[in-house]
Write an enzyme that holds these catalytic residues in place. Structure first.
Site, PDB file in Angstrom:
ATOM      1  CB  VAL A  59       7.339   9.050   2.500  1.00 54.66           C
ATOM      2  CG1 VAL A  59       8.664   9.436   3.147  1.00 54.66           C
ATOM      3  CG2 VAL A  59       7.074   7.548   2.610  1.00 54.66           C
ATOM      4  CE1 TYR A 151       9.351  -4.926  -0.034  1.00 52.90           C
ATOM      5  CE2 TYR A 151      10.223  -7.019  -0.821  1.00 52.90           C
ATOM      6  CZ  TYR A 151      10.431  -5.760  -0.272  1.00 52.90           C
ATOM      7  OH  TYR A 151      11.708  -5.340   0.028  1.00 52.90           O
TER       8      TYR A 151
END
Length: 252
Positions: A59, A151
């Site tokens: 992706v 993250y």
């Protein structure tokens, strides 16, 4: 809701993605299962049958995403549900010691990859007047913890992008949902610790974490609500987990 859905799942070679793909197949739908590990996708396809289309895809590659969507075979081309599941955490070092390559990979996958796939598939949904984008966020997008720096930042982006995407698509038949899981035992920690199985196993020691099937069940429930119902955000944790306490650094 259509009786038979075409579901596009990213990161389907393991964990949440594989479980999500299996759940929709078991319920009689068609799935485009994407991921980087061709052999894992082949195993999934062998188990699920012809209703699952395995599609090797990174992706992070914008051109490859656009080509993959444009090249979907006719039975799978009209995507009803997009599950943006591909994502990862890398490392737990504090920000001043973290590996920049880890940061870049998380941004490229968790943010840019999600954007590429969403932008490729939502125009068709709008044109058909139906569709559903389901994003996999994380409790880390709302609650900080040491070492979660980038993250957590990427998952905060997923949370806010989902809300803004919902605002853009309101009234056009396309729903948007964000799922924010807590501790779940998949390959997540193995990836975070760069393949160190002992460290990964220690994360779940003495706990009963969420499973990939728990998340697949949640995704399926959201996707099968009546068309007039939009589930905005779901946050879920195992019973043994709760929100982080404030960090207090005490002098000895």
């Amino acid at each position: 809701m259509k009786s038979e859905l075409n579901v596009f799942v990213t990161g389907a070679s393991s964990g949440f993605g594989a479980a999500i793909a299996r759940r929709f197949i078991d319920e009689g739908h068609r799935v485009i299962a994407t991921g980087r590990r061709t052999e894992r996708l082949a195993e999934l396809a062998a188990a699920c049958g012809e209703r699952l289309l395995p599609l090797t895809l990174d992706v992070r590659d914008h051109a490859a995403v656009e080509a993959a969507v444009a090249g979907l075979p006719a039975p799978f081309a009209a995507v009803d549900v997009l599950v943006n599941n591909a994502g990862l955490a890398l490392g737990l070092k504090p920000a001043d010691q973290a590996d920049m390559a880890d940061w870049e990979q998380m941004v490229d996958t968790n943010i840019k990859g999600l954007l590429y796939v969403t932008r490729a598939l939502t125009p068709g949904m709008v044109e058909r007047g139906r569709g559903h984008v389901i994003n996999l966020g994380s409790v880390a997008g709302e609650w900080p913890y040491p070492g979660g720096n980038v993250y957590g930042g990427t998952k905060a982006f997923v949370r806010q992008f989902s809300l803004n995407l919902r605002a853009d698509l309101v009234g056009r038949g396309v729903r948007v949902s964000n799922i924010e899981p807590g501790m779940a035992e998949t390959e997540f920690s193995l990836v975070r610790y760069h393949g160190d199985a002992e460290k990964a196993k220690a994360v779940y020691a003495g706990t009963q974490p969420l499973t990939a099937e728990d998340i697949a069940d949640t995704v399926y429930w959201i996707a099968t609500r009546p068309a007039h119902v939009n589930i905005n955000t779901i946050s879920l944790m195992p019973e043994c987990q709760a929100f982080s306490s404030f960090a207090v650094k005490r002098q000895s």
